[in-house]
Design a protein around this motif. Structure first.
Motif, PDB file in Angstrom:
ATOM      1  N   THR A  34      20.415  -4.630  23.069  1.00  0.00           N
ATOM      2  CA  THR A  34      19.360  -5.624  22.924  1.00  0.00           C
ATOM      3  C   THR A  34      19.945  -7.000  22.675  1.00  0.00           C
ATOM      4  OG1 THR A  34      17.811  -3.993  22.048  1.00  0.00           O
ATOM      5  CG2 THR A  34      17.338  -6.299  21.579  1.00  0.00           C
ATOM      6  N   ASP A  84      14.298  -9.389  26.835  1.00  0.00           N
ATOM      7  CA  ASP A  84      15.003 -10.431  27.573  1.00  0.00           C
ATOM      8  C   ASP A  84      14.519 -11.804  27.108  1.00  0.00           C
ATOM      9  OD1 ASP A  84      16.025  -8.320  28.974  1.00  0.00           O
ATOM     10  OD2 ASP A  84      15.488  -9.091  30.953  1.00  0.00           O
ATOM     11  N   ILE A 143      21.216  -8.459  25.835  1.00  0.00           N
ATOM     12  CA  ILE A 143      20.116  -8.947  26.668  1.00  0.00           C
ATOM     13  C   ILE A 143      19.651 -10.308  26.187  1.00  0.00           C
ATOM     14  CG2 ILE A 143      17.675  -8.558  27.236  1.00  0.00           C
ATOM     15  CD1 ILE A 143      18.310  -5.564  27.281  1.00  0.00           C
ATOM     16  N   SER A 149       9.907  -6.001  26.936  1.00  0.00           N
ATOM     17  CA  SER A 149      11.211  -6.558  27.258  1.00  0.00           C
ATOM     18  C   SER A 149      11.696  -7.484  26.151  1.00  0.00           C
ATOM     19  CB  SER A 149      11.163  -7.336  28.570  1.00  0.00           C
ATOM     20  OG  SER A 149      12.403  -7.984  28.809  1.00  0.00           O
ATOM     21  N   ASP A 168      11.616  -4.074  21.620  1.00  0.00           N
ATOM     22  CA  ASP A 168      12.115  -2.784  22.109  1.00  0.00           C
ATOM     23  C   ASP A 168      11.218  -1.643  21.630  1.00  0.00           C
ATOM     24  OD1 ASP A 168      14.237  -3.394  23.726  1.00  0.00           O
ATOM     25  OD2 ASP A 168      15.773  -3.073  22.203  1.00  0.00           O
ATOM     26  N   HIS A 188      11.531 -13.803  28.694  1.00  0.00           N
ATOM     27  CA  HIS A 188      10.964 -12.904  29.701  1.00  0.00           C
ATOM     28  C   HIS A 188       9.476 -13.185  29.914  1.00  0.00           C
ATOM     29  CE1 HIS A 188      10.374  -9.128  31.948  1.00  0.00           C
ATOM     30  NE2 HIS A 188       9.239  -9.024  31.262  1.00  0.00           N
TER      31      HIS A 188
END
Length: 332
Positions: free
Chosen positions: A4, A199, A7, A197, A192, A202
């Motif tokens: 994570t 990201d 990311i 996401s 998560d 995102h």
């Protein structure tokens, strides 16, 4: 390093434009620095086009965008265009706030909550649904995946007691020296656990202008020494109001039987922000105004701007949810 965290470290792709100004900014960033000119603000400073253009400009000072030349960060023409957006943004907020310099009155008002509680967290605790919780997670991710970064810009602009106290607050925000306890990492863990996401940026294309504005105001205050008092006011307002809201969020997530990491992000803020509230009010604000009493009106403006923008976001989310509709530009 967790997957994570890896990311979260990645830069984001440029978002889709929302009007002529954001189109010009985003299209310009695909070329070489110095190769573009940008139009003046010609629409609502609080609307989708201007707020996205500002967000994109500010992101160049954080992680940038995939494939965008880092030299765009200080491109003179882009900075000129951004300054015009900022003037319009600040003016729009000033038109909706009362001003003044009575800091004690401003902060006292924040410390008194209505009974019964109102707002996003109160709705989610009482009757919110999981899809609404996920929408909140999405819009807040634009800030929380870089939580505390904008406020770090004010550190070199303070001195003495105010500076030392604000560094202590920021140290907690960044996990007290533990990367896995940094609030941005806890939010990535929340995403998560919610099946979303983690990201970085995102959900930018999903996020409406009223949510972008709550983040853009931090960047605006942080990037300008002139607004150091306003940034202190912003952070103080956030620390005072977050604790009670976080407690309601824990109740809401418990009722919805969310995975434990979702509630952990909020439970961390209940205790931390109760301490931070006192530090910010007495040592950061108190120390700043002891050294620079002429900044009282700016501190008040920072508090009022925060309240105004957060209320706009709350109204947008609740109005949509009460109609059973998504509050996002693109539904999850």
């Amino acid at each position: 390093m967790t997957s994570t965290e890896e990311i979260r470290r990645a830069s984001a792709a440029l978002p889709a434009p929302r009007g002529p100004l954001s189109h010009a900014v985003i299209e310009g960033l695909t070329g070489a620095p110095g190769s573009a000119v940008f139009p003046a603000v010609d629409s609502d400073p609080l609307g989708e086009d201007v707020q996205l253009a500002l967000q994109v400009c500010y992101e160049l000072h954080y992680r940038g965008f995939t494939g965008v030349d880092p030299d765009w960060e200080w491109d003179p023409e882009l900075l000129r265009a951004r300054a015009g957006m900022e003037r319009a943004f600040v003016s729009a907020i000033a038109d909706q706030t009362v001003g003044g310099n009575d800091i004690d009155a401003e902060l006292d008002a924040l410390s008194v909550e209505p009974v019964p509680a109102v707002g996003i967290s109160a709705h989610l605790r009482a009757s919110g649904e999981w899809w609404q919780m996920r929408e909140l997670f999405a819009v807040r991710s634009i800030y929380h995946l870089k939580e505390a970064d904008p406020h770090a810009w004010v550190i070199p602009r303070l001195r003495g007691r105010a500076k030392a106290a604000l560094v202590a607050v920021e140290f907690d925000e960044f996990g007290g020296g533990r990367a896995d306890r940094a609030h941005s990492q806890l939010y990535a863990d929340l995403l998560d656990a919610a099946g979303m996401s983690a990201d970085y940026l995102h959900y930018l294309d999903h996020t409406p202008a009223c949510a972008l504005a709550t983040v853009n105001i931090m960047s605006l205050f942080g990037l300008h020494r002139r607004w150091r008092g306003a940034l202190v006011g912003h952070l103080t307002a956030a620390e005072i109001t977050t604790g009670p809201s976080a407690a309601r969020m824990v109740d809401a997530l418990t009722r919805l039987e969310a995975a434990p990491p979702c509630a952990l992000f909020y439970s961390e803020h209940i205790e931390a922000d109760a301490v931070h509230e006192q530090v910010m009010r007495h040592d950061v604000v108190g120390g700043l105004l002891e050294a620079e009493p002429e900044l009282a009106a700016d501190v008040a403006f920072g508090v009022q701007a925060t309240n105004f923008l957060e209320q706009r976001l709350s109204n947008h989310l609740l109005d949509a949810w009460q109609e059973g509709k998504s509050a996002l530009r693109i539904a999850l």
